[in-house]
Write a protein that holds these residues in place. Structure first.
Motif, PDB file in Angstrom:
ATOM      1  N   ILE A  39      -4.400  -9.963  -3.593  1.00 25.53           N
ATOM      2  CA  ILE A  39      -3.412  -9.545  -4.580  1.00 25.53           C
ATOM      3  C   ILE A  39      -2.138 -10.381  -4.411  1.00 25.53           C
ATOM      4  N   GLY A  40      -1.475 -10.692  -5.491  1.00 28.68           N
ATOM      5  CA  GLY A  40      -0.191 -11.387  -5.419  1.00 28.68           C
ATOM      6  C   GLY A  40      -0.136 -12.588  -6.331  1.00 28.68           C
ATOM      7  N   SER A  45      -3.562 -16.232  -3.683  1.00 28.68           N
ATOM      8  CA  SER A  45      -3.830 -14.986  -4.404  1.00 28.68           C
ATOM      9  C   SER A  45      -4.759 -15.262  -5.573  1.00 28.68           C
ATOM     10  N   TYR A 104      -1.921  -6.496   7.009  1.00 28.66           N
ATOM     11  CA  TYR A 104      -2.901  -6.364   5.936  1.00 28.66           C
ATOM     12  C   TYR A 104      -3.271  -4.914   5.700  1.00 28.66           C
ATOM     13  N   TRP A 106      -6.832  -3.833   3.781  1.00 27.84           N
ATOM     14  CA  TRP A 106      -8.016  -4.255   3.044  1.00 27.84           C
ATOM     15  C   TRP A 106      -8.757  -3.021   2.556  1.00 27.84           C
ATOM     16  N   THR A 119     -10.651  -6.131  -1.277  1.00 31.80           N
ATOM     17  CA  THR A 119      -9.357  -6.323  -1.931  1.00 31.80           C
ATOM     18  C   THR A 119      -8.319  -6.333  -0.818  1.00 31.80           C
ATOM     19  N   GLU A 120      -7.541  -7.394  -0.774  1.00 33.52           N
ATOM     20  CA  GLU A 120      -6.578  -7.608   0.313  1.00 33.52           C
ATOM     21  C   GLU A 120      -5.153  -7.492  -0.205  1.00 33.52           C
ATOM     22  N   TYR A 121      -4.393  -6.632   0.451  1.00 35.26           N
ATOM     23  CA  TYR A 121      -2.956  -6.480   0.205  1.00 35.26           C
ATOM     24  C   TYR A 121      -2.265  -6.999   1.460  1.00 35.26           C
ATOM     25  N   THR A 122      -1.325  -7.914   1.297  1.00 36.95           N
ATOM     26  CA  THR A 122      -0.760  -8.606   2.448  1.00 36.95           C
ATOM     27  C   THR A 122       0.658  -9.076   2.151  1.00 36.95           C
ATOM     28  N   THR A 124       2.646 -11.554   1.003  1.00 39.63           N
ATOM     29  CA  THR A 124       2.491 -12.815   0.281  1.00 39.63           C
ATOM     30  C   THR A 124       3.690 -13.751   0.492  1.00 39.63           C
TER      31      THR A 124
END
Length: 138
Positions: A39-40, A45, A104, A106, A119-122, A124
């Motif tokens: 995501i990003g 991304s 992270y 995930w 799905t990865e939120y990190t 950015t």
């Protein structure tokens, strides 16, 4: 063992190994047609479709940024049936000597015992500042 327990065991094993710098079990737990979405809005991304694309377009370039193995630990596992959320942390150092202490979350979706979707939120901003940008998608 129920589905959630089996999926938790798969993830715990994979992350126990990434904590030692061994990413092989992480890759092996993915289906051949896995879809990994970061995501990003960074060059990293995007949606990576298929295990070979994940290796070639995401994991290979990521490893090329690091001075040594990619060390990732998991701190929390939440698993319900075929869905799991893992919170983790990166402990790697770039080739330029910069800490890559990313965080992270995930979300994993399992299909028949393997990971079919990530799905990865990190962070950015950290990615944009520290990692070499990926080329634009063709």
């Amino acid at each position: 063992m129920d589905t959630a327990a089996k999926n938790r065991a798969v993830l715990q094993h994979a992350f126990a190994e990434t904590a030692k710098g061994n990413g092989r079990p992480f890759v092996e737990m993915m289906t051949d047609d896995v879809v990994w979405t970061i995501i990003g809005t960074t060059s990293w991304s995007r949606r990576y479709s298929g295990k070979q694309a994940v290796i070639r377009d995401l994991l290979g370039p990521l490893a090329a940024n690091f001075d040594g193995p990619n060390i990732v630990t998991a701190e929390r596992f939440i698993v319900e049936g075929d869905l799991a959320v893992v919170e983790g942390r990166n402990h790697s150092t770039t080739r330029r000597g910069e800490a890559y202490a990313n965080r992270y979350s995930w979300t994993f979706r399992f299909h028949t015992g393997k990971v079919a979707e990530i799905t990865e939120y990190t962070d950015t901003d950290l990615i944009a500042r520290v990692l070499d940008p990926l080329p634009a998608q063709s």
